[in-house]
Design a protein around this motif. Structure first.
Motif, PDB file in Angstrom:
ATOM      1  N   TYR A  13       2.574   1.955   4.904  1.00  0.00           N
ATOM      2  CA  TYR A  13       2.317   1.125   3.722  1.00  0.00           C
ATOM      3  C   TYR A  13       2.561  -0.343   4.056  1.00  0.00           C
ATOM      4  N   LYS A  14       3.661  -0.628   4.753  1.00  0.00           N
ATOM      5  CA  LYS A  14       3.984  -2.011   5.119  1.00  0.00           C
ATOM      6  C   LYS A  14       2.882  -2.598   5.991  1.00  0.00           C
ATOM      7  N   ARG A  15       2.435  -1.800   6.939  1.00  0.00           N
ATOM      8  CA  ARG A  15       1.379  -2.261   7.850  1.00  0.00           C
ATOM      9  C   ARG A  15       0.077  -2.515   7.094  1.00  0.00           C
ATOM     10  N   GLN A  16      -0.281  -1.623   6.183  1.00  0.00           N
ATOM     11  CA  GLN A  16      -1.516  -1.793   5.424  1.00  0.00           C
ATOM     12  C   GLN A  16      -1.432  -3.016   4.510  1.00  0.00           C
ATOM     13  N   ALA A  17      -0.279  -3.236   3.906  1.00  0.00           N
ATOM     14  CA  ALA A  17      -0.116  -4.408   3.042  1.00  0.00           C
ATOM     15  C   ALA A  17      -0.241  -5.690   3.856  1.00  0.00           C
ATOM     16  N   ALA A  18       0.383  -5.722   5.018  1.00  0.00           N
ATOM     17  CA  ALA A  18       0.302  -6.894   5.889  1.00  0.00           C
ATOM     18  C   ALA A  18      -1.127  -7.105   6.376  1.00  0.00           C
ATOM     19  N   GLU A  19      -1.787  -6.029   6.741  1.00  0.00           N
ATOM     20  CA  GLU A  19      -3.173  -6.118   7.198  1.00  0.00           C
ATOM     21  C   GLU A  19      -4.083  -6.643   6.089  1.00  0.00           C
TER      22      GLU A  19
END
Length: 101
Positions: A13-19
């Motif tokens: 989730y963190k990675r997708q939000a940052a992306e």
């Protein structure tokens, strides 16, 4: 008075939000608001993603096949509901603000 319970998020989730911040061209503030996050939290996730080696960076999967019609209609319905709920939330926040001031 009880404190707020700390939310936890998966690494995905963190990675997708940052992306989303990096790929959408939108401001960090607007993405954070949409995801109900603080700017500082999202900023940390973005910086962490930027520091990862290119080979470790998450890339969204491309869709090989179109979304089936029933899923597309469900997505459209959920987006409409999401927008309605955001409007209701904003109205309630405004009412609360006006009441308190």
């Amino acid at each position: 008075m009880e404190g707020r319970q700390r939310r936890s998020f998966t690494e995905e989730y963190k990675r997708q939000a940052a992306e989303l911040v990096l790929s959408s061209g939108r401001s960090m503030t607007s993405v954070a608001k949409e995801l109900c996050l603080r700017d500082s939290v999202l900023r940390r996730w973005v910086e962490k993603l930027r520091q990862e080696p290119a080979s470790a960076t998450w890339h969204p999967l491309t869709q090989a096949a179109p979304v089936p019609a029933d899923q597309a209609s469900e997505i459209a319905r959920l987006r409409q509901e999401n927008e309605r709920l955001r409007m209701e939330r904003d109205i309630l926040e405004l009412d609360c603000f006006l009441y308190l001031h």
